[in-house]
Design a protein around this motif. Sequence first.
Motif, PDB file in Angstrom:
ATOM      1  N   ALA A  75      27.026 -46.407   7.465  1.00  0.00           N
ATOM      2  CA  ALA A  75      27.464 -45.728   6.245  1.00  0.00           C
ATOM      3  C   ALA A  75      28.479 -44.615   6.495  1.00  0.00           C
ATOM      4  CB  ALA A  75      26.262 -45.167   5.489  1.00  0.00           C
ATOM      5  N   GLY A  76      28.530 -44.059   7.685  1.00  0.00           N
ATOM      6  CA  GLY A  76      29.547 -43.071   7.999  1.00  0.00           C
ATOM      7  C   GLY A  76      29.127 -41.635   7.816  1.00  0.00           C
ATOM      8  N   VAL A  77      29.960 -40.857   7.102  1.00  0.00           N
ATOM      9  CA  VAL A  77      29.796 -39.411   6.985  1.00  0.00           C
ATOM     10  C   VAL A  77      29.673 -39.026   5.511  1.00  0.00           C
ATOM     11  CG1 VAL A  77      30.955 -37.204   7.400  1.00  0.00           C
ATOM     12  CG2 VAL A  77      31.127 -39.026   9.091  1.00  0.00           C
ATOM     13  N   ILE A  78      28.804 -38.052   5.237  1.00  0.00           N
ATOM     14  CA  ILE A  78      28.654 -37.511   3.889  1.00  0.00           C
ATOM     15  C   ILE A  78      29.022 -36.032   3.920  1.00  0.00           C
ATOM     16  CG2 ILE A  78      27.055 -36.919   2.026  1.00  0.00           C
ATOM     17  CD1 ILE A  78      25.322 -39.262   2.854  1.00  0.00           C
ATOM     18  N   ARG A  79      29.950 -35.620   3.048  1.00  0.00           N
ATOM     19  CA  ARG A  79      30.231 -34.200   2.833  1.00  0.00           C
ATOM     20  C   ARG A  79      29.064 -33.676   2.001  1.00  0.00           C
ATOM     21  NH1 ARG A  79      35.050 -31.612   3.456  1.00  0.00           N
ATOM     22  NH2 ARG A  79      36.065 -33.618   3.614  1.00  0.00           N
ATOM     23  N   ILE A  80      28.266 -32.779   2.547  1.00  0.00           N
ATOM     24  CA  ILE A  80      27.027 -32.351   1.899  1.00  0.00           C
ATOM     25  C   ILE A  80      27.308 -31.459   0.698  1.00  0.00           C
ATOM     26  CG2 ILE A  80      24.834 -31.150   2.200  1.00  0.00           C
ATOM     27  CD1 ILE A  80      25.055 -31.767   5.182  1.00  0.00           C
ATOM     28  N   GLY A  95      26.053 -35.978  -1.859  1.00  0.00           N
ATOM     29  CA  GLY A  95      27.409 -35.608  -1.499  1.00  0.00           C
ATOM     30  C   GLY A  95      28.415 -36.687  -1.819  1.00  0.00           C
ATOM     31  N   THR A  96      29.488 -36.679  -1.051  1.00  0.00           N
ATOM     32  CA  THR A  96      30.545 -37.681  -1.189  1.00  0.00           C
ATOM     33  C   THR A  96      30.885 -38.216   0.188  1.00  0.00           C
ATOM     34  OG1 THR A  96      32.199 -35.907  -1.103  1.00  0.00           O
ATOM     35  CG2 THR A  96      31.590 -36.702  -3.286  1.00  0.00           C
ATOM     36  N   ASP A  97      31.283 -39.477   0.219  1.00  0.00           N
ATOM     37  CA  ASP A  97      31.694 -40.043   1.507  1.00  0.00           C
ATOM     38  C   ASP A  97      33.175 -39.772   1.737  1.00  0.00           C
ATOM     39  OD1 ASP A  97      33.160 -41.957   0.071  1.00  0.00           O
ATOM     40  OD2 ASP A  97      31.775 -43.593   0.501  1.00  0.00           O
ATOM     41  N   MET A  98      33.725 -40.313   2.783  1.00  0.00           N
ATOM     42  CA  MET A  98      35.113 -40.024   3.167  1.00  0.00           C
ATOM     43  C   MET A  98      36.131 -40.586   2.180  1.00  0.00           C
ATOM     44  SD  MET A  98      34.475 -38.056   5.555  1.00  0.00           S
ATOM     45  CE  MET A  98      36.140 -37.679   5.969  1.00  0.00           C
ATOM     46  N   GLY A 100      35.570 -40.304  -1.085  1.00  0.00           N
ATOM     47  CA  GLY A 100      35.353 -39.529  -2.290  1.00  0.00           C
ATOM     48  C   GLY A 100      34.286 -40.115  -3.199  1.00  0.00           C
ATOM     49  N   ALA A 101      33.675 -41.227  -2.791  1.00  0.00           N
ATOM     50  CA  ALA A 101      32.635 -41.861  -3.606  1.00  0.00           C
ATOM     51  C   ALA A 101      31.352 -41.035  -3.549  1.00  0.00           C
ATOM     52  CB  ALA A 101      32.355 -43.273  -3.107  1.00  0.00           C
ATOM     53  N   ARG A 102      30.693 -40.900  -4.708  1.00  0.00           N
ATOM     54  CA  ARG A 102      29.406 -40.203  -4.767  1.00  0.00           C
ATOM     55  C   ARG A 102      28.432 -40.922  -3.853  1.00  0.00           C
ATOM     56  NH1 ARG A 102      29.219 -35.575  -5.828  1.00  0.00           N
ATOM     57  NH2 ARG A 102      27.049 -35.704  -6.374  1.00  0.00           N
ATOM     58  N   THR A 103      27.668 -40.149  -3.082  1.00  0.00           N
ATOM     59  CA  THR A 103      26.765 -40.726  -2.093  1.00  0.00           C
ATOM     60  C   THR A 103      25.442 -39.985  -2.109  1.00  0.00           C
ATOM     61  OG1 THR A 103      28.691 -41.210  -0.714  1.00  0.00           O
ATOM     62  CG2 THR A 103      26.562 -41.317   0.354  1.00  0.00           C
ATOM     63  N   GLN A 104      24.367 -40.723  -1.944  1.00  0.00           N
ATOM     64  CA  GLN A 104      23.048 -40.114  -1.818  1.00  0.00           C
ATOM     65  C   GLN A 104      22.298 -40.857  -0.728  1.00  0.00           C
ATOM     66  OE1 GLN A 104      20.733 -40.013  -5.408  1.00  0.00           O
ATOM     67  NE2 GLN A 104      18.931 -39.201  -4.393  1.00  0.00           N
ATOM     68  N   LEU A 105      21.734 -40.111   0.189  1.00  0.00           N
ATOM     69  CA  LEU A 105      20.928 -40.679   1.259  1.00  0.00           C
ATOM     70  C   LEU A 105      19.498 -40.222   1.054  1.00  0.00           C
ATOM     71  CD1 LEU A 105      20.512 -42.050   4.056  1.00  0.00           C
ATOM     72  CD2 LEU A 105      21.057 -39.833   5.067  1.00  0.00           C
ATOM     73  N   PRO A 128      36.213 -22.856   1.592  1.00  0.00           N
ATOM     74  CA  PRO A 128      35.241 -23.841   2.075  1.00  0.00           C
ATOM     75  C   PRO A 128      33.894 -23.665   1.374  1.00  0.00           C
ATOM     76  CG  PRO A 128      35.599 -22.135   3.718  1.00  0.00           C
ATOM     77  CD  PRO A 128      36.586 -21.903   2.622  1.00  0.00           C
ATOM     78  N   ARG A 129      33.241 -24.773   1.081  1.00  0.00           N
ATOM     79  CA  ARG A 129      31.891 -24.723   0.501  1.00  0.00           C
ATOM     80  C   ARG A 129      30.905 -24.450   1.621  1.00  0.00           C
ATOM     81  NH1 ARG A 129      31.812 -30.257  -2.609  1.00  0.00           N
ATOM     82  NH2 ARG A 129      33.201 -30.712  -0.908  1.00  0.00           N
ATOM     83  N   ARG A 130      29.954 -23.579   1.376  1.00  0.00           N
ATOM     84  CA  ARG A 130      28.935 -23.240   2.364  1.00  0.00           C
ATOM     85  C   ARG A 130      27.559 -23.559   1.790  1.00  0.00           C
ATOM     86  NH1 ARG A 130      32.362 -23.789   5.908  1.00  0.00           N
ATOM     87  NH2 ARG A 130      33.550 -22.027   6.723  1.00  0.00           N
ATOM     88  N   ILE A 131      27.202 -24.829   1.808  1.00  0.00           N
ATOM     89  CA  ILE A 131      25.950 -25.300   1.235  1.00  0.00           C
ATOM     90  C   ILE A 131      24.745 -24.706   1.952  1.00  0.00           C
ATOM     91  CG2 ILE A 131      25.944 -27.437   2.599  1.00  0.00           C
ATOM     92  CD1 ILE A 131      24.703 -27.166  -1.022  1.00  0.00           C
ATOM     93  N   GLY A 132      24.833 -24.498   3.256  1.00  0.00           N
ATOM     94  CA  GLY A 132      23.712 -23.920   3.996  1.00  0.00           C
ATOM     95  C   GLY A 132      23.372 -22.526   3.506  1.00  0.00           C
ATOM     96  N   PHE A 133      24.391 -21.716   3.246  1.00  0.00           N
ATOM     97  CA  PHE A 133      24.159 -20.370   2.735  1.00  0.00           C
ATOM     98  C   PHE A 133      23.560 -20.426   1.328  1.00  0.00           C
ATOM     99  CE2 PHE A 133      27.119 -19.497   6.115  1.00  0.00           C
ATOM    100  CZ  PHE A 133      26.674 -18.285   6.628  1.00  0.00           C
TER     101      PHE A 133
END
Length: 142
Positions: A75-80, A95-98, A100-105, A128-133
Amino acid sequence: MTGDGPPRARAVHADPAAPASPEQQPLPEAVTRKPVQQKSPAEWAYERLILYLKNFEEQLDNEHEVAIGLTGTEAGVIRIEGIGYFDPDIVTFYGTDMTGARTQLVQHVTQLNVLIRALPRETAETPPRRIGFQLARELDNG
């Protein structure tokens, strides 16, 4: 998890100047409010994932954002863009994959394997988005 005491964790880094990783830092109060023995595997995994993401983001420059590489899949990489859990044993990444498609794992905690990656920001105009924070703030509030 062992007994009634705090959870055990340990990490050793080859570089003595490496930033402290989550295993080497005290757990935030938001994570210790509820004893580990009272948490579901999903809740406990969710909280620790937040600590890892926030720690990773602390080391990123302003040109990169956090993403996850999906291990054991094509499946690759998800931008969280979000993380959740569903007791007792499911953790979900949004998130979204590379492309730009909506993705859910959706993963069972026994199958949880996450490769945290840095990706260039989507656009130079936005910070930059900082989802961890953001997730760590939610833990504190909640």
